[in-house]
Design a protein around this motif. Structure first.
Motif, mmCIF file in Angstrom:
data_model
loop_
_atom_site.group_PDB
_atom_site.id
_atom_site.type_symbol
_atom_site.label_atom_id
_atom_site.label_comp_id
_atom_site.label_asym_id
_atom_site.label_seq_id
_atom_site.Cartn_x
_atom_site.Cartn_y
_atom_site.Cartn_z
ATOM 1 N N SER A 127 0.823 -1.215 0.000
ATOM 2 C CA SER A 127 0.000 0.000 0.000
ATOM 3 C C SER A 127 0.852 1.258 0.000
ATOM 4 O O SER A 127 0.351 2.353 -0.290
ATOM 5 N N THR A 128 2.147 1.117 0.299
ATOM 6 C CA THR A 128 3.045 2.273 0.303
ATOM 7 C C THR A 128 3.674 2.531 -1.066
ATOM 8 O O THR A 128 4.387 3.516 -1.240
ATOM 9 N N VAL A 129 3.438 1.644 -2.035
ATOM 10 C CA VAL A 129 4.023 1.803 -3.368
ATOM 11 C C VAL A 129 3.104 2.679 -4.219
ATOM 12 O O VAL A 129 1.952 2.309 -4.476
ATOM 13 N N PRO A 130 3.571 3.842 -4.663
ATOM 14 C CA PRO A 130 2.729 4.764 -5.443
ATOM 15 C C PRO A 130 2.286 4.168 -6.774
ATOM 16 O O PRO A 130 2.926 3.243 -7.308
ATOM 17 N N GLN A 131 1.210 4.704 -7.321
ATOM 18 C CA GLN A 131 0.652 4.188 -8.560
ATOM 19 C C GLN A 131 1.637 4.269 -9.727
ATOM 20 O O GLN A 131 1.673 3.366 -10.569
ATOM 21 N N ASP A 132 2.435 5.336 -9.798
ATOM 22 C CA ASP A 132 3.363 5.438 -10.922
ATOM 23 C C ASP A 132 4.435 4.353 -10.857
ATOM 24 O O ASP A 132 4.874 3.833 -11.888
ATOM 25 N N GLN A 133 4.831 3.965 -9.638
ATOM 26 C CA GLN A 133 5.813 2.892 -9.501
ATOM 27 C C GLN A 133 5.182 1.528 -9.794
ATOM 28 O O GLN A 133 5.836 0.633 -10.331
ATOM 29 N N ARG A 134 3.919 1.381 -9.437
ATOM 30 C CA ARG A 134 3.217 0.149 -9.798
ATOM 31 C C ARG A 134 3.140 0.010 -11.323
ATOM 32 O O ARG A 134 3.270 -1.085 -11.862
ATOM 33 N N ARG A 135 2.918 1.129 -11.981
ATOM 34 C CA ARG A 135 2.862 1.110 -13.446
ATOM 35 C C ARG A 135 4.197 0.678 -14.038
ATOM 36 O O ARG A 135 4.243 -0.071 -15.018
ATOM 37 N N LYS A 136 5.293 1.114 -13.454
ATOM 38 C CA LYS A 136 6.609 0.702 -13.947
ATOM 39 C C LYS A 136 6.805 -0.802 -13.792
ATOM 40 O O LYS A 136 7.368 -1.455 -14.673
ATOM 41 N N LEU A 137 6.343 -1.334 -12.667
ATOM 42 C CA LEU A 137 6.421 -2.775 -12.481
ATOM 43 C C LEU A 137 5.588 -3.500 -13.531
ATOM 44 O O LEU A 137 6.032 -4.498 -14.120
ATOM 45 N N ALA A 138 4.372 -2.997 -13.777
ATOM 46 C CA ALA A 138 3.504 -3.610 -14.781
ATOM 47 C C ALA A 138 4.128 -3.547 -16.165
ATOM 48 O O ALA A 138 4.064 -4.506 -16.944
ATOM 49 N N ASP A 139 4.750 -2.420 -16.494
ATOM 50 C CA ASP A 139 5.382 -2.267 -17.801
ATOM 51 C C ASP A 139 6.515 -3.280 -17.992
ATOM 52 O O ASP A 139 6.693 -3.841 -19.078
ATOM 53 N N ALA A 140 7.290 -3.518 -16.926
ATOM 54 C CA ALA A 140 8.386 -4.482 -17.011
ATOM 55 C C ALA A 140 7.849 -5.897 -17.222
ATOM 56 O O ALA A 140 8.407 -6.686 -17.996
ATOM 57 N N VAL A 141 6.746 -6.220 -16.552
ATOM 58 C CA VAL A 141 6.134 -7.536 -16.719
ATOM 59 C C VAL A 141 5.561 -7.687 -18.125
ATOM 60 O O VAL A 141 5.724 -8.726 -18.776
ATOM 61 N N ASN A 142 4.887 -6.662 -18.621
ATOM 62 C CA ASN A 142 4.342 -6.710 -19.977
ATOM 63 C C ASN A 142 5.442 -6.877 -21.016
ATOM 64 O O ASN A 142 5.282 -7.594 -22.007
ATOM 65 N N ALA A 143 6.575 -6.204 -20.798
ATOM 66 C CA ALA A 143 7.701 -6.309 -21.733
ATOM 67 C C ALA A 143 8.293 -7.715 -21.720
ATOM 68 O O ALA A 143 8.821 -8.176 -22.744
#
Length: 384
Positions: free
Chosen positions: A355-371
């Motif tokens: 819950s402490t991880v901001p949305q923009d950082q979550r998006r970066k994680l998602a982008d790495a997984v998608n890649a």
């Protein structure tokens, strides 16, 4: 298992359209590697309110690719290939506009296509010829890979049993602090092998269902039901029977995986399934919504996917070295992204509260997984 929420459709769509997966790594479909000249049969399944009729409904034994599309049904969002009550392959969470595929090598016999929610939810699917015992992979490196995957699954479940008991013993003792500390470490061993557990019918929902997955909350069992008791209800009253059932279900899983066999494509598709788990429930925070231990599960899913890749890498490197190299780099990128959220060391190692991880950082994680998912989706076609 749960339906995709509106707040994560974008991330899920990117991954689901890219990843070719298998949820359920049973060996019923055979385990031979395709010869280079052996053709793959394409089967199309259009999801609709009416159901999921396969086209064609009968194919010859050998490599088969199932392409599933959903043009507009909100009722039917998944299709499964089953045989003798076991899920051999599936695509889930295909909301309107999404599509996906999975590949398998199939022996002759009677199968079924199942799509919950359809007016007709079960369709006959027949594979002709090719009866008898599955053949071993022609490529010895693939034979080593499938045996290695069996050993990996058995090892992870062997560790899951005692770590789960540490958790459930604390629940039975009413020790909330100890139970909270044991929750995430136990689940890592489950999350690493979840595609295999999902192949055994109700076993995965019994162990890992979220509240969204059950129609009757009074029948909700497993890790997440106890998670809610610990972090939301702040009471373990009445949880002892659920702890007992969780132990029993995990031991059932141990018995089942001991004799499982796998085919090379199942490793590749299982890896894709694990990445889908990350994108559709871990990155969004849905999986461990009460404890916020999602990053532990995230890591376990990636570990399981990487293990599949590492076992297939010798064969893949010989056939498509550029793809193997690309995947290695993408796995490294995901690992680097996760590393920044680690805390502690040794026995005290873990991850920050999600819950402490901001949305923009979550998006970066998602982008790495998608890649990572995009090139990974090509592996099954190389080894089926």
């Amino acid at each position: 298992m749960a339906s995709i929420r509106a707040d994560r459709l974008v991330a899920a769509a990117a991954l689901l359209c890219a990843a070719s997966l298998l949820a359920g790594c049973g060996g019923s479909g055979g385990s031979g590697a395709a010869a280079p000249s052996e053709p793959t049969t394409d089967v199309k399944i259009a999801l609709s309110d009416a159901g999921c009729e396969p086209t064609p409904a009968s194919v010859p034994a050998g490599p088969v690719k199932f392409a599933i599309t959903n043009s507009g049904s909100a009722k039917v969002t998944e299709a499964e290939l089953q045989r003798d009550g076991k899920i051999l392959g599936e695509k889930e969470s295909l909301t309107p506009g999404l599509s996906g595929n999975f590949s398998l090598r199939l022996d002759g016999g009677a199968y079924s296509i199942y799509c919950p929610g359809g007016a007709k939810d079960t369709w006959t699917f027949t594979v002709t010829g090719g009866g008898g015992a599955p053949s071993a992979p022609a490529d010895t490196s693939l034979a080593v890979a499938t045996q290695g995957y069996h050993d990996y699954i058995v090892s992870e479940v062997d560790q899951l049993v005692p770590t789960t008991k540490t958790f459930t013993d604390a629940v039975r003792a009413g020790d909330a602090a100890k139970a909270k500390a044991a929750f995430a470490p136990a689940r890592m061993h489950y999350e690493a092998v979840e595609p295999v557990a999902e192949s055994f019918g109700d076993l995965d929902p019994d162990i890992d269902a979220r509240i969204d997955d059950v129609t009757d909350p009074t029948r909700w069992t497993g890790f997440h039901r106890i998670e809610k008791a610990l972090w939301v209800d702040n009471s373990l009253a009445g949880m002892a029977p659920l702890a007992d059932k969780l132990d029993a279900d995990v031991n059932t899983l141990k018995t089942k995986v001991a004799t499982e066999t796998y085919q090379p494509a199942q490793l590749a598709n299982g890896a894709g399934d694990l990445l889908t788990e990350v994108s559709t429930s871990k990155v969004t925070g849905e999986e461990d919504r009460y404890s916020h231990t999602d990053l532990w599960d995230f890591q376990a899913n990636i570990d399981g996917a990487r293990k599949c890749f590492e076992l297939l890498r010798p064969a893949l490197a010989a056939k498509n070295p550029d793809l193997a190299q690309q995947l290695e780099a993408r796995f490294t990128d995901v690992a680097s992204g996760l590393a920044q959220y680690k805390k502690g060391s040794g026995n005290n190692a873990g991850y920050v509260d999600y819950s402490t991880v901001p949305q923009d950082q979550r998006r970066k994680l998602a982008d790495a997984v998608n890649a990572l998912a995009e090139p990974l989706s090509k592996v099954a076609g190389q080894v089926v």
